[in-house]
Design a protein around this motif. Structure first.
Motif, PDB file in Angstrom:
ATOM      1  N   PHE A  31       0.849  -1.196   0.000  1.00 36.28           N
ATOM      2  CA  PHE A  31       0.000   0.000   0.000  1.00 36.28           C
ATOM      3  C   PHE A  31       0.883   1.243   0.000  1.00 36.28           C
ATOM      4  O   PHE A  31       2.088   1.173   0.256  1.00 36.28           O
ATOM      5  N   LYS A  32       0.255   2.389  -0.298  1.00 36.62           N
ATOM      6  CA  LYS A  32       1.014   3.641  -0.352  1.00 36.62           C
ATOM      7  C   LYS A  32       1.369   4.106   1.053  1.00 36.62           C
ATOM      8  O   LYS A  32       0.526   4.012   1.966  1.00 36.62           O
ATOM      9  N   ASP A  33       2.596   4.605   1.206  1.00 39.48           N
ATOM     10  CA  ASP A  33       2.999   5.170   2.493  1.00 39.48           C
ATOM     11  C   ASP A  33       2.208   6.461   2.732  1.00 39.48           C
ATOM     12  O   ASP A  33       2.053   7.284   1.832  1.00 39.48           O
ATOM     13  N   ILE A  34       1.711   6.624   3.950  1.00 42.90           N
ATOM     14  CA  ILE A  34       0.877   7.776   4.286  1.00 42.90           C
ATOM     15  C   ILE A  34       1.686   9.076   4.284  1.00 42.90           C
ATOM     16  O   ILE A  34       1.128  10.164   4.159  1.00 42.90           O
ATOM     17  N   SER A  90      14.793  -1.384   3.961  1.00 41.91           N
ATOM     18  CA  SER A  90      14.219  -2.041   5.133  1.00 41.91           C
ATOM     19  C   SER A  90      14.885  -1.454   6.369  1.00 41.91           C
ATOM     20  O   SER A  90      16.094  -1.619   6.566  1.00 41.91           O
ATOM     21  N   ASN A  91      14.133  -0.751   7.174  1.00 40.59           N
ATOM     22  CA  ASN A  91      14.653  -0.198   8.420  1.00 40.59           C
ATOM     23  C   ASN A  91      14.461  -1.228   9.527  1.00 40.59           C
ATOM     24  O   ASN A  91      13.401  -1.845   9.627  1.00 40.59           O
ATOM     25  N   SER A  92      15.482  -1.385  10.351  1.00 38.28           N
ATOM     26  CA  SER A  92      15.393  -2.393  11.409  1.00 38.28           C
ATOM     27  C   SER A  92      15.926  -1.837  12.722  1.00 38.28           C
ATOM     28  O   SER A  92      17.041  -1.319  12.790  1.00 38.28           O
ATOM     29  N   GLN A  98      13.542   2.135  12.619  1.00 33.68           N
ATOM     30  CA  GLN A  98      12.264   1.452  12.365  1.00 33.68           C
ATOM     31  C   GLN A  98      11.193   1.982  13.321  1.00 33.68           C
ATOM     32  O   GLN A  98      11.360   1.958  14.536  1.00 33.68           O
ATOM     33  N   GLU A  99      10.087   2.476  12.734  1.00 32.15           N
ATOM     34  CA  GLU A  99       8.988   3.003  13.560  1.00 32.15           C
ATOM     35  C   GLU A  99       7.909   1.959  13.786  1.00 32.15           C
ATOM     36  O   GLU A  99       7.287   1.923  14.843  1.00 32.15           O
ATOM     37  N   VAL A 100       7.633   1.168  12.763  1.00 31.50           N
ATOM     38  CA  VAL A 100       6.531   0.207  12.857  1.00 31.50           C
ATOM     39  C   VAL A 100       7.126  -1.206  12.965  1.00 31.50           C
ATOM     40  O   VAL A 100       7.807  -1.662  12.040  1.00 31.50           O
ATOM     41  N   TYR A 103       7.573  -6.260   9.866  1.00 34.55           N
ATOM     42  CA  TYR A 103       8.510  -6.179   8.745  1.00 34.55           C
ATOM     43  C   TYR A 103       7.872  -5.539   7.514  1.00 34.55           C
ATOM     44  O   TYR A 103       6.759  -5.877   7.129  1.00 34.55           O
ATOM     45  N   HIS A 104       8.592  -4.610   6.914  1.00 37.54           N
ATOM     46  CA  HIS A 104       8.120  -3.975   5.679  1.00 37.54           C
ATOM     47  C   HIS A 104       9.310  -3.538   4.842  1.00 37.54           C
ATOM     48  O   HIS A 104      10.359  -3.195   5.367  1.00 37.54           O
ATOM     49  N   LEU A 105       9.091  -3.542   3.541  1.00 37.14           N
ATOM     50  CA  LEU A 105      10.042  -2.940   2.611  1.00 37.14           C
ATOM     51  C   LEU A 105       9.427  -1.664   2.090  1.00 37.14           C
ATOM     52  O   LEU A 105       8.242  -1.647   1.722  1.00 37.14           O
ATOM     53  N   HIS A 106      10.213  -0.598   2.062  1.00 35.12           N
ATOM     54  CA  HIS A 106       9.820   0.626   1.374  1.00 35.12           C
ATOM     55  C   HIS A 106      10.262   0.487  -0.079  1.00 35.12           C
ATOM     56  O   HIS A 106      11.418   0.117  -0.337  1.00 35.12           O
ATOM     57  N   ILE A 107       9.384   0.806  -1.026  1.00 35.30           N
ATOM     58  CA  ILE A 107       9.783   0.944  -2.431  1.00 35.30           C
ATOM     59  C   ILE A 107       9.605   2.409  -2.799  1.00 35.30           C
ATOM     60  O   ILE A 107       8.500   2.949  -2.688  1.00 35.30           O
TER      61      ILE A 107
HETATM   62  P1  5GP Z   1       9.703   2.614   9.275  1.00 26.68           P
HETATM   63  O1  5GP Z   1      10.364   3.822   9.842  1.00 26.68           O
HETATM   64  O2  5GP Z   1       9.136   1.728  10.369  1.00 26.68           O
HETATM   65  O3  5GP Z   1      10.589   1.870   8.330  1.00 26.68           O
HETATM   66  O4  5GP Z   1       8.520   3.143   8.376  1.00 26.68           O
HETATM   67  C1  5GP Z   1       7.181   3.117   8.725  1.00 26.68           C
HETATM   68  C2  5GP Z   1       6.428   3.818   7.631  1.00 26.68           C
HETATM   69  O5  5GP Z   1       5.045   3.606   7.844  1.00 26.68           O
HETATM   70  C3  5GP Z   1       6.642   5.337   7.587  1.00 26.68           C
HETATM   71  O6  5GP Z   1       7.191   5.681   6.315  1.00 26.68           O
HETATM   72  C4  5GP Z   1       5.243   5.913   7.801  1.00 26.68           C
HETATM   73  O7  5GP Z   1       4.981   7.052   7.007  1.00 26.68           O
HETATM   74  C5  5GP Z   1       4.337   4.743   7.428  1.00 26.68           C
HETATM   75  N1  5GP Z   1       3.070   4.733   8.141  1.00 26.68           N
HETATM   76  C6  5GP Z   1       2.871   4.902   9.473  1.00 26.68           C
HETATM   77  N2  5GP Z   1       1.569   4.817   9.778  1.00 26.68           N
HETATM   78  C7  5GP Z   1       0.929   4.562   8.604  1.00 26.68           C
HETATM   79  C8  5GP Z   1      -0.455   4.363   8.269  1.00 26.68           C
HETATM   80  O8  5GP Z   1      -1.348   4.387   9.106  1.00 26.68           O
HETATM   81  N3  5GP Z   1      -0.738   4.143   6.959  1.00 26.68           N
HETATM   82  C9  5GP Z   1       0.232   4.099   5.998  1.00 26.68           C
HETATM   83  N4  5GP Z   1      -0.171   3.875   4.748  1.00 26.68           N
HETATM   84  N5  5GP Z   1       1.532   4.279   6.277  1.00 26.68           N
HETATM   85  C10 5GP Z   1       1.870   4.519   7.566  1.00 26.68           C
END
Ligand code: 5GP
Length: 118
Positions: A31-34, A90-92, A98-100, A103-107
């Motif tokens: 999904f798209k990053d918010i 990938s932030n860890s 890493q905020e969330v 596990y996730h990959l940013h593209i």
């Molecule tokens: P991290 O720093 O953990 O690698 O990145 C977490 C990402 O999740 C951030 O780029 C942030 O903008 C995104 N994010 C946080 N909350 C939400 C949300 O509720 N919806 C979406 N689509 N992205 C989110």
């Protein structure tokens, strides 16, 4: 690390929070990053409960890992990023920013992204 069922991506997977979906199959959601950091900014997550790339690589099944990287390739291609290129991140953990903790990959793409680490 123990998986936190209340993290924001777990809520998105349960449908408790909406997302702007770009891809889904049995094992993967994207999904798209918010808070997009580039003209194109997607997040690709496994549906299984994995905290980080390390957790995913060590503990996910072969089927989940294959599905995940096949999905990344499909998304890059379907979203037209093949020709101009893109970046996956990938932030860890704490040093990785890493905020969330799912596990996730940013593209990222849509423009020249500059140096890898500022
Ligand atoms: P991290 O720093 O953990 O690698 O990145 C977490 C990402 O999740 C951030 O780029 C942030 O903008 C995104 N994010 C946080 N909350 C939400 C949300 O509720 N919806 C979406 N689509 N992205 C989110």
């Amino acid at each position: 690390m123990i998986y936190d069922n209340d993290n924001i991506f777990a809520k998105i997977l349960r449908g408790e929070i909406p997302c702007d979906k770009v891809f889904e199959d049995d094992h993967v959601l994207a999904f798209k990053d918010i808070n997009a950091q580039a003209p194109v900014h997607f997040l690709v997550i496994p549906k299984g409960n994995y905290v980080s790339q390390e957790d995913f690589g060590a503990n996910a099944s072969d089927e989940e890992i294959t599905a995940f990287y096949r999905a990344v390739a499909k998304i890059v291609s379907e979203q037209g990023l093949d020709a101009a290129g893109s970046r996956t991140i990938s932030n860890s953990g704490v040093h990785g920013g890493q905020e969330v903790p799912h596990y996730h990959l940013h593209i990222l793409g849509g423009r020249e992204l500059g140096r890898m680490v500022e």
